[in-house]
Design an enzyme around this catalytic site. Structure first.
Site, short mmCIF file in Angstrom:
data_model
loop_
_atom_site.label_atom_id
_atom_site.label_comp_id
_atom_site.label_asym_id
_atom_site.label_seq_id
_atom_site.Cartn_x
_atom_site.Cartn_y
_atom_site.Cartn_z
N VAL A 33 16.74 34.69 14.46
CA VAL A 33 18.06 34.45 13.86
C VAL A 33 18.87 33.65 14.88
CG1 VAL A 33 20.12 35.51 12.87
CG2 VAL A 33 17.89 36.64 12.62
N ASP A 34 19.01 32.34 14.62
CA ASP A 34 19.74 31.48 15.54
C ASP A 34 21.24 31.59 15.28
OD1 ASP A 34 20.17 30.08 13.17
OD2 ASP A 34 18.94 28.36 13.74
N SER A 35 22.05 30.79 15.98
CA SER A 35 23.50 30.90 15.88
C SER A 35 24.00 30.63 14.45
CB SER A 35 24.20 29.98 16.87
OG SER A 35 23.81 28.63 16.65
N GLY A 37 22.23 31.24 11.77
CA GLY A 37 21.81 32.43 11.05
C GLY A 37 22.76 33.60 11.27
#
Length: 107
Positions: A33-35, A37
């Site tokens: 889960v990136d920024s 996300g």
């Protein structure tokens, strides 16, 4: 259902993450889960928990950090709503801001 359980449910259903990996100390980035996300997750959190997120950026590296942030917002906003004013003010920012994020304010 606790905040942690509700958040886990969102992460499993919306992000197809394995429930056994979703511990409070699990880092969102390591779960994929990136920024962006995290921002999408927070929009879902707004709806699920009936809260309004402040415009300030916050750093929420772990699932436990997200749970604590949600719990704080829920407590602050629901207390303000039940105080009789009917006006919900954004909570005071006590979570560390993301490095390099600008709030547009000067000291």
């Amino acid at each position: 259902m606790t905040t942690y359980e509700r958040l886990k449910q969102i992460l499993v259903s919306e992000y197809q993450l394995a429930p056994e990996k979703l511990t409070p100390d699990a880092r969102l980035e390591e779960l994929g889960v990136d920024s962006l996300g995290v921002m999408e997750l927070l929009f879902q959190v707004e709806d699920e928990f009936d809260i309004r997120l402040p415009s300030d950026q916050v750093e929420l590296p772990t699932i436990g950090d997200v749970v604590d942030y949600i719990d704080r917002l829920v407590a602050e906003q629901h207390a303000e709503t039940s105080s009789g004013s009917g006006i919900v003010q954004p909570p005071a920012q006590s979570v560390q801001k993301t490095a390099g994020a600008s709030s547009g304010r000067t000291a």
